[in-house]
Design a protein around this motif. Structure first.
Motif, PDB file in Angstrom:
ATOM      1  N   THR A  71      -3.587  -0.933   4.278  1.00  0.00           N
ATOM      2  CA  THR A  71      -2.867  -1.819   3.373  1.00  0.00           C
ATOM      3  C   THR A  71      -3.570  -3.173   3.301  1.00  0.00           C
ATOM      4  O   THR A  71      -3.762  -3.716   2.210  1.00  0.00           O
ATOM      5  N   ASP A  72      -3.973  -3.703   4.434  1.00  0.00           N
ATOM      6  CA  ASP A  72      -4.689  -4.972   4.471  1.00  0.00           C
ATOM      7  C   ASP A  72      -6.005  -4.847   3.712  1.00  0.00           C
ATOM      8  O   ASP A  72      -6.356  -5.717   2.918  1.00  0.00           O
ATOM      9  N   SER A  73      -6.708  -3.769   3.936  1.00  0.00           N
ATOM     10  CA  SER A  73      -7.976  -3.527   3.267  1.00  0.00           C
ATOM     11  C   SER A  73      -7.786  -3.439   1.754  1.00  0.00           C
ATOM     12  O   SER A  73      -8.579  -3.984   0.983  1.00  0.00           O
ATOM     13  N   ASP A  74      -6.733  -2.764   1.341  1.00  0.00           N
ATOM     14  CA  ASP A  74      -6.449  -2.645  -0.092  1.00  0.00           C
ATOM     15  C   ASP A  74      -6.165  -4.011  -0.712  1.00  0.00           C
ATOM     16  O   ASP A  74      -6.620  -4.307  -1.818  1.00  0.00           O
ATOM     17  N   ARG A  75      -5.403  -4.833  -0.002  1.00  0.00           N
ATOM     18  CA  ARG A  75      -5.095  -6.178  -0.506  1.00  0.00           C
ATOM     19  C   ARG A  75      -6.358  -7.017  -0.634  1.00  0.00           C
ATOM     20  O   ARG A  75      -6.559  -7.720  -1.629  1.00  0.00           O
ATOM     21  N   VAL A  76      -7.211  -6.958   0.370  1.00  0.00           N
ATOM     22  CA  VAL A  76      -8.450  -7.732   0.342  1.00  0.00           C
ATOM     23  C   VAL A  76      -9.335  -7.239  -0.798  1.00  0.00           C
ATOM     24  O   VAL A  76      -9.900  -8.043  -1.551  1.00  0.00           O
ATOM     25  N   GLU A  77      -9.423  -5.938  -0.965  1.00  0.00           N
ATOM     26  CA  GLU A  77     -10.244  -5.369  -2.037  1.00  0.00           C
ATOM     27  C   GLU A  77      -9.717  -5.789  -3.410  1.00  0.00           C
ATOM     28  O   GLU A  77     -10.486  -6.166  -4.296  1.00  0.00           O
TER      29      GLU A  77
END
Length: 110
Positions: free
Chosen positions: A43-49
């Motif tokens: 989820t964090d990775s998706d937000r950053v992306e």
């Protein structure tokens, strides 16, 4: 807005975008997650992306506006060729279209 003022604002925006992109890329260089936090990391990775994609699109728009200044076409709608309203350029110095053409563009890409 005159071209000199627009250039100054756009260059400042570009510098801010470059810093933000560098920070996001530096804070999230593809770190490894343990199995326990894999869901949270995704989820964090998706937000950053998503944030990076948005910043990079804005970066491209600002660069295009600076190119229009160089060509002498800044403030002219790329859709219809009419002047972009000064208030729109004040609010969004990177605006490439008048309000009507931007609305058509947005509808076409939904």
């Amino acid at each position: 807005m005159d071209a000199a003022t627009a250039r100054t604002r756009l260059e400042s925006m570009l510098a801010d975008l470059d810093r933000s992109i560098a920070i996001l890329k530096g804070e999230h260089p593809g770190r490894e997650n343990s199995a326990a936090d894999a869901g949270a990391g995704l989820t964090d990775s998706d937000r950053v992306e998503a944030a990076l994609e948005s910043l990079e699109r804005h970066h491209t728009a600002v660069q295009a506006a600076l190119e229009r200044i160089e060509r002498g076409s800044y403030g002219q709608c790329i859709g219809c060729g009419k002047d972009v309203p000064p208030g729109r350029l004040e609010a969004r110095p990177d605006a490439a279209r008048c309000v009507a053409c931007q609305a058509k563009h947005d509808r076409a890409f939904r």
